[in-house]
Write a protein that holds these residues in place. Structure first.
Motif, short mmCIF file in Angstrom:
data_model
loop_
_atom_site.label_atom_id
_atom_site.label_comp_id
_atom_site.label_asym_id
_atom_site.label_seq_id
_atom_site.Cartn_x
_atom_site.Cartn_y
_atom_site.Cartn_z
N TYR A 353 0.83 -1.21 0.00
CA TYR A 353 0.00 0.00 0.00
C TYR A 353 0.86 1.26 0.00
N PHE A 354 0.52 2.23 -0.89
CA PHE A 354 1.16 3.54 -0.92
C PHE A 354 2.67 3.41 -0.73
N PRO A 355 3.34 2.69 -1.65
CA PRO A 355 4.77 2.43 -1.48
C PRO A 355 5.61 3.67 -1.65
N GLY A 356 6.88 3.60 -1.21
CA GLY A 356 7.79 4.71 -1.40
C GLY A 356 7.94 5.04 -2.88
N LEU A 357 7.81 6.33 -3.24
CA LEU A 357 7.83 6.71 -4.64
C LEU A 357 9.05 7.54 -5.02
N TYR A 358 9.89 7.89 -4.04
CA TYR A 358 10.98 8.81 -4.35
C TYR A 358 12.22 8.42 -3.57
N LEU A 359 13.35 8.29 -4.21
CA LEU A 359 14.58 7.85 -3.54
C LEU A 359 15.38 9.02 -3.00
N ASN A 360 15.73 9.98 -3.85
CA ASN A 360 16.42 11.18 -3.40
C ASN A 360 16.29 12.25 -4.47
N LEU A 361 16.89 13.41 -4.24
CA LEU A 361 16.70 14.53 -5.16
C LEU A 361 17.34 14.32 -6.52
N LEU A 362 18.26 13.35 -6.62
CA LEU A 362 18.95 13.14 -7.88
C LEU A 362 18.38 11.98 -8.68
N CYS A 363 17.65 11.09 -8.03
CA CYS A 363 17.17 9.88 -8.71
C CYS A 363 15.73 9.65 -8.37
N TYR A 364 14.85 9.68 -9.34
CA TYR A 364 13.45 9.36 -9.10
C TYR A 364 13.38 7.89 -8.76
N GLY A 365 13.01 7.62 -7.47
CA GLY A 365 13.19 6.30 -6.93
C GLY A 365 12.38 5.19 -7.54
N LYS A 366 11.40 4.67 -6.83
CA LYS A 366 10.76 3.44 -7.25
C LYS A 366 9.81 3.64 -8.41
N MET A 367 9.19 4.79 -8.52
CA MET A 367 8.40 5.09 -9.70
C MET A 367 9.06 6.26 -10.43
N PRO A 368 9.61 6.05 -11.60
CA PRO A 368 10.28 7.14 -12.31
C PRO A 368 9.32 8.29 -12.60
N ASP A 369 9.78 9.53 -12.39
CA ASP A 369 8.99 10.73 -12.69
C ASP A 369 7.60 10.63 -12.08
N TYR A 370 7.57 10.40 -10.77
CA TYR A 370 6.30 10.15 -10.11
C TYR A 370 5.44 11.40 -9.96
N GLU A 371 6.08 12.58 -9.95
CA GLU A 371 5.32 13.80 -9.63
C GLU A 371 4.16 14.06 -10.59
N PRO A 372 4.37 14.03 -11.92
CA PRO A 372 3.22 14.27 -12.80
C PRO A 372 2.11 13.26 -12.62
N VAL A 373 2.47 12.02 -12.31
CA VAL A 373 1.47 10.97 -12.10
C VAL A 373 0.60 11.30 -10.89
N VAL A 374 1.25 11.68 -9.78
CA VAL A 374 0.52 11.99 -8.55
C VAL A 374 -0.33 13.24 -8.74
N VAL A 375 0.24 14.26 -9.38
CA VAL A 375 -0.51 15.50 -9.60
C VAL A 375 -1.73 15.25 -10.48
N ASP A 376 -1.55 14.48 -11.54
CA ASP A 376 -2.69 14.17 -12.42
C ASP A 376 -3.77 13.41 -11.65
N PHE A 377 -3.36 12.53 -10.77
CA PHE A 377 -4.32 11.77 -9.97
C PHE A 377 -5.17 12.71 -9.11
N PHE A 378 -4.53 13.61 -8.39
CA PHE A 378 -5.28 14.53 -7.54
C PHE A 378 -6.08 15.53 -8.38
N HIS A 379 -5.54 15.93 -9.52
CA HIS A 379 -6.27 16.83 -10.41
C HIS A 379 -7.56 16.17 -10.91
#
Length: 392
Positions: A353-379
């Motif tokens: 459930y709701f797994p970790g989506l970001y590793l650090n500021l230099l590498c998009y962790g477990k889901m690459p480029d997760y931000e647009p996906v999450v933003v689109d979901f809430f939008h």
């Protein structure tokens, strides 16, 4: 809500008027300066580069985007996350992109009654414990208009590896270009050493994957072992689940689900166990390497096509649709493997459930480029809520 765009050159009153900043929510969402970033075209860059400080250069994107701000319905997301989850999830880029869509993330104060806070359109949470579960369930009853991500009862189901995969055999995937099954498994509540007879009775074949029964948010609850023979079972600590190991070419597929959005990545896993002779050479228990991290990525590896090929898109869409209904969740990920030598016979071996989506500021962790996906979901949630209110 959207903070200060430029310093000194734009009068605050006009900025608030043009961007229609909300002032009646009872809280504020930090501005661009709060995250130490400024806008350059469509990108966020660190503040400090002083060349090109003209007002036009910094405000041009917002002059273009102004109609979007005026049409976008605002969505207030209250969140209750552990410090670790907040740090990994609420990255500056995500909050910035969310603001541009009219989405504001607001922390929930755990020392105050939840009903006295907000108002919220969505409550996003990932906290464990009976006390918090009671708080959320009570809040849902009093505020049915608020979307809770996700219901505590649904989350609780997949925190138990015995109930996690129940019902998988009943999924309607008959018209899809693939099939799904769950490997045979056995629950051991105590005395692992005496479970050898039960393994034989249940028809399980070695090697067996051993997993802790409960997922409690600790690293230990995600630690997996491979038991090669019945004698090695004594080394395992119950309560646990024993699951048949399935040869899968050493590659696992992690399928991330964010509402209707699906993303798939490859991860290295254990190699095939090729023969009884090879099994006989192994003694004791083998500790799995951690395959969930980005360091285990197999997306750019030189793999056999039959191993590297992603699950068919129609199959994944049908599977995820069925699982959303079965589980009652919108934010989760599935760990899948393809049975080695098969075309599209897959096994679901774990759900998170709701797994970790970001590793650090230099590498998009477990889901690459997760931000647009999450933003689109809430939008999409905001648009759905607006339509629901409009047609009432």
């Amino acid at each position: 809500m959207f903070g200060t765009l430029a310093s000194g050159d734009i009068e605050p009153a006009r900025l608030r008027r043009d961007l229609r900043i909300t002032c009646n929510l009872g809280f504020s969402c930090g501005g661009f300066e709060d995250i130490g970033m400024r806008l350059e075209g469509e990108n966020l860059v660190p503040r400090g580069a002083e060349e090109n400080r003209e007002v036009v250069a910094e405000t041009a994107p917002f002059q273009v985007e102004r109609p979007l701000f005026q049409q976008t319905q605002k969505l207030v997301v209250g969140y209750a996350l552990t410090p670790k989850k907040k740090k990994s999830f609420l990255q500056p880029k995500l909050e910035f992109m969310a603001r541009r869509k009219g989405i504001c993330f607001v922390p929930i104060d755990l020392n105050r009654p939840l009903s006295e806070q907000g108002p919220f359109d969505v409550v996003l949470h990932k906290l464990l414990g009976k006390e918090w579960q009671d708080v959320i369930e009570d809040y849902q009853q009093k505020h049915p208009e608020v979307t809770v991500l996700d219901p505590p009862s649904a989350i609780k189901r997949i925190y138990n590896r015995q109930s996690m995969l129940q019902g998988m055999a009943d999924l309607n995937l008959s018209d899809c270009s693939g099939s799904i099954y769950v490997p045979k498994q056995l629950v051991v509540l105590k005395d692992s050493a005496s479970s050898a007879d039960r393994v034989v009775e249940a028809g399980l074949k070695f090697p067996l994957v051993a997993k802790p029964l409960w997922i409690d948010g600790t690293a230990k609850s995600h630690q997996l072992f491979l038991a090669y023979d019945k004698h090695s079972l004594a080394e395992l600590e119950p309560p646990l689940v024993l699951q048949e190991f399935v040869n899968h070419g050493g590659v696992m597929f992690k399928v991330f689900v964010v509402g209707d959005i699906i993303k798939v990545v490859r991860r290295f896993s254990l190699p095939n166990v090729s023969s009884n002779c090879e099994k006989a050479k192994a003694n004791g228990v083998f500790k799995f390497p951690r395959v969930s991290s980005a360091a285990a990525s197999a997306d750019n590896a030189d793999l056999e096509p039959s191993v590297a090929e992603l699950p068919p898109k129609p199959f994944l869409e049908a599977l995820v649709k069925e699982l959303r209904t079965l589980l009652g969740l919108r934010l989760f990920n599935i760990d899948m493997i393809r049975e080695h030598g098969s075309k599209n016979v897959f096994s679901v071996i774990d759900i998170n459930y709701f797994p970790g989506l970001y590793l650090n500021l230099l590498c998009y962790g477990k889901m690459p480029d997760y931000e647009p996906v999450v933003v689109d979901f809430f939008h999409n949630l905001a648009q759905a809520k607006h339509k629901k209110r409009h047609y009432k």
